[in-house]
Design a protein around this motif. Structure first.
Motif, PDB file in Angstrom:
ATOM      1  N   PRO A 102      27.269  12.814  -1.528  1.00 48.69           N
ATOM      2  CA  PRO A 102      28.708  13.048  -1.587  1.00 48.69           C
ATOM      3  C   PRO A 102      29.194  13.992  -0.495  1.00 48.69           C
ATOM      4  N   THR A 103      30.524  13.988  -0.287  1.00 47.35           N
ATOM      5  CA  THR A 103      31.130  14.844   0.725  1.00 47.35           C
ATOM      6  C   THR A 103      30.990  16.310   0.362  1.00 47.35           C
ATOM      7  N   SER A 104      31.182  16.644  -0.907  1.00 49.20           N
ATOM      8  CA  SER A 104      31.078  18.033  -1.357  1.00 49.20           C
ATOM      9  C   SER A 104      29.626  18.476  -1.358  1.00 49.20           C
ATOM     10  N   LYS A 105      29.360  19.570  -0.683  1.00 51.10           N
ATOM     11  CA  LYS A 105      27.979  20.060  -0.605  1.00 51.10           C
ATOM     12  C   LYS A 105      27.461  20.580  -1.936  1.00 51.10           C
ATOM     13  N   SER A 106      28.361  20.912  -2.855  1.00 49.52           N
ATOM     14  CA  SER A 106      27.909  21.443  -4.142  1.00 49.52           C
ATOM     15  C   SER A 106      27.673  20.346  -5.175  1.00 49.52           C
ATOM     16  N   ALA A 107      28.113  19.122  -4.875  1.00 44.45           N
ATOM     17  CA  ALA A 107      27.920  18.018  -5.822  1.00 44.45           C
ATOM     18  C   ALA A 107      26.536  17.407  -5.637  1.00 44.45           C
ATOM     19  N   PRO A 108      25.900  17.007  -6.747  1.00 43.95           N
ATOM     20  CA  PRO A 108      24.570  16.387  -6.614  1.00 43.95           C
ATOM     21  C   PRO A 108      24.665  14.980  -6.035  1.00 43.95           C
ATOM     22  N   ALA A 109      23.610  14.552  -5.399  1.00 46.62           N
ATOM     23  CA  ALA A 109      23.523  13.186  -4.886  1.00 46.62           C
ATOM     24  C   ALA A 109      23.305  12.237  -6.059  1.00 46.62           C
ATOM     25  N   THR A 110      23.621  10.975  -5.840  1.00 46.97           N
ATOM     26  CA  THR A 110      23.477   9.967  -6.884  1.00 46.97           C
ATOM     27  C   THR A 110      22.530   8.878  -6.413  1.00 46.97           C
ATOM     28  N   VAL A 111      21.546   8.550  -7.218  1.00 44.10           N
ATOM     29  CA  VAL A 111      20.659   7.431  -6.909  1.00 44.10           C
ATOM     30  C   VAL A 111      21.390   6.164  -7.345  1.00 44.10           C
ATOM     31  N   LEU A 112      21.751   5.333  -6.374  1.00 45.57           N
ATOM     32  CA  LEU A 112      22.507   4.112  -6.658  1.00 45.57           C
ATOM     33  C   LEU A 112      21.602   2.951  -7.040  1.00 45.57           C
ATOM     34  N   GLY A 113      20.414   2.931  -6.507  1.00 46.43           N
ATOM     35  CA  GLY A 113      19.485   1.849  -6.809  1.00 46.43           C
ATOM     36  C   GLY A 113      18.076   2.283  -6.482  1.00 46.43           C
ATOM     37  N   CYS A 114      17.137   1.733  -7.219  1.00 48.69           N
ATOM     38  CA  CYS A 114      15.741   2.117  -7.006  1.00 48.69           C
ATOM     39  C   CYS A 114      14.837   1.054  -7.621  1.00 48.69           C
ATOM     40  N   ASP A 115      13.753   0.751  -6.933  1.00 48.41           N
ATOM     41  CA  ASP A 115      12.765  -0.150  -7.511  1.00 48.41           C
ATOM     42  C   ASP A 115      11.609   0.655  -8.104  1.00 48.41           C
ATOM     43  N   CYS A 116      11.935   1.833  -8.636  1.00 38.78           N
ATOM     44  CA  CYS A 116      10.931   2.763  -9.144  1.00 38.78           C
ATOM     45  C   CYS A 116      10.139   2.225 -10.330  1.00 38.78           C
ATOM     46  N   TYR A 117      10.751   1.324 -11.114  1.00 45.68           N
ATOM     47  CA  TYR A 117      10.050   0.791 -12.275  1.00 45.68           C
ATOM     48  C   TYR A 117       9.102  -0.345 -11.909  1.00 45.68           C
ATOM     49  N   ALA A 118       9.238  -0.854 -10.700  1.00 43.30           N
ATOM     50  CA  ALA A 118       8.355  -1.930 -10.245  1.00 43.30           C
ATOM     51  C   ALA A 118       8.002  -1.711  -8.776  1.00 43.30           C
ATOM     52  N   PRO A 119       7.262  -0.629  -8.484  1.00 46.04           N
ATOM     53  CA  PRO A 119       6.916  -0.384  -7.080  1.00 46.04           C
ATOM     54  C   PRO A 119       6.047  -1.501  -6.519  1.00 46.04           C
ATOM     55  N   ARG A 120       6.199  -1.748  -5.237  1.00 48.01           N
ATOM     56  CA  ARG A 120       5.431  -2.795  -4.568  1.00 48.01           C
ATOM     57  C   ARG A 120       4.019  -2.274  -4.283  1.00 48.01           C
ATOM     58  N   THR A 121       3.013  -3.021  -4.694  1.00 50.82           N
ATOM     59  CA  THR A 121       1.628  -2.654  -4.444  1.00 50.82           C
ATOM     60  C   THR A 121       1.282  -3.003  -3.010  1.00 50.82           C
ATOM     61  N   LEU A 122       0.811  -2.003  -2.253  1.00 50.63           N
ATOM     62  CA  LEU A 122       0.463  -2.206  -0.856  1.00 50.63           C
ATOM     63  C   LEU A 122      -1.040  -2.407  -0.664  1.00 50.63           C
ATOM     64  N   THR A 123      -1.830  -1.576  -1.312  1.00 52.15           N
ATOM     65  CA  THR A 123      -3.290  -1.674  -1.200  1.00 52.15           C
ATOM     66  C   THR A 123      -3.927  -1.381  -2.547  1.00 52.15           C
ATOM     67  N   ALA A 124      -5.121  -1.875  -2.730  1.00 46.51           N
ATOM     68  CA  ALA A 124      -5.897  -1.546  -3.925  1.00 46.51           C
ATOM     69  C   ALA A 124      -7.376  -1.628  -3.557  1.00 46.51           C
ATOM     70  N   THR A 125      -8.117  -0.616  -3.936  1.00 45.33           N
ATOM     71  CA  THR A 125      -9.561  -0.613  -3.745  1.00 45.33           C
ATOM     72  C   THR A 125     -10.192  -0.252  -5.081  1.00 45.33           C
ATOM     73  N   GLY A 126     -11.370  -0.761  -5.332  1.00 47.34           N
ATOM     74  CA  GLY A 126     -12.010  -0.496  -6.607  1.00 47.34           C
ATOM     75  C   GLY A 126     -13.506  -0.469  -6.526  1.00 47.34           C
ATOM     76  N   VAL A 127     -14.093   0.169  -7.518  1.00 42.69           N
ATOM     77  CA  VAL A 127     -15.549   0.213  -7.668  1.00 42.69           C
ATOM     78  C   VAL A 127     -15.903  -0.831  -8.721  1.00 42.69           C
ATOM     79  N   PRO A 128     -16.627  -1.896  -8.331  1.00 43.25           N
ATOM     80  CA  PRO A 128     -16.947  -2.954  -9.286  1.00 43.25           C
ATOM     81  C   PRO A 128     -17.825  -2.455 -10.429  1.00 43.25           C
ATOM     82  N   ALA A 129     -17.642  -3.052 -11.571  1.00 41.57           N
ATOM     83  CA  ALA A 129     -18.521  -2.778 -12.710  1.00 41.57           C
ATOM     84  C   ALA A 129     -19.822  -3.539 -12.489  1.00 41.57           C
ATOM     85  N   PRO A 130     -20.923  -2.982 -12.945  1.00 40.65           N
ATOM     86  CA  PRO A 130     -22.218  -3.681 -12.752  1.00 40.65           C
ATOM     87  C   PRO A 130     -22.308  -4.973 -13.548  1.00 40.65           C
TER      88      PRO A 130
END
Length: 130
Positions: A102-130
């Protein structure tokens, strides 16, 4: 419905695109959001897009001491598929947030949109089970 065509980016004499006049402050807002998830922005009047990297580690528990991701899930595919059991998995993902500063420096910012509940998986590594 037709997609809106965006205009070409403004370029300087060398052919590079100039940084936004608020780029430093925009980065500070993103850093504050990443650290606190709630903040008062140091400037105003712009939209900021922030991308964050998330790391997630899980180790097997219970009787088998293993972990398994759903067959065909992004993580499973990155691990080689088949829904196999693993001793542990480390996954890196990203999420993006659109923040209105916002224009006012004392007002908090607003998150308008976010894919936080479904983040995109970029890499995955794992230790296999025997």
């Amino acid at each position: 419905m037709r997609p809106k065509q965006l205009s070409e980016l403004e370029r300087g004499p060398s052919g590079t695109t100039p940084s936004s006049p608020t780029a430093t402050a925009d980065r500070a807002v993103c850093d504050g959001f990443a650290d606190l998830l709630s903040f008062s922005p140091p400037h105003g009047g712009s939209l900021v897009v922030c991308t964050y990297v998330r790391e997630y580690e899980v180790s097997g528990t219970g009787k088998t001491g293993t972990v398994r991701f759903g067959k065909g899930s992004d993580t499973d595919v990155l691990l080689g598929g088949g829904g196999r059991e693993r001793r542990s998995v480390k996954e890196t993902g990203s999420m993006t947030a659109l923040i209105e500063v916002p224009t006012s420096k004392s007002a908090p910012a607003t998150v308008l949109g976010c894919d936080c509940y479904a983040p995109r998986t970029l890499t995955a590594t794992g230790v296999p089970a025997p």
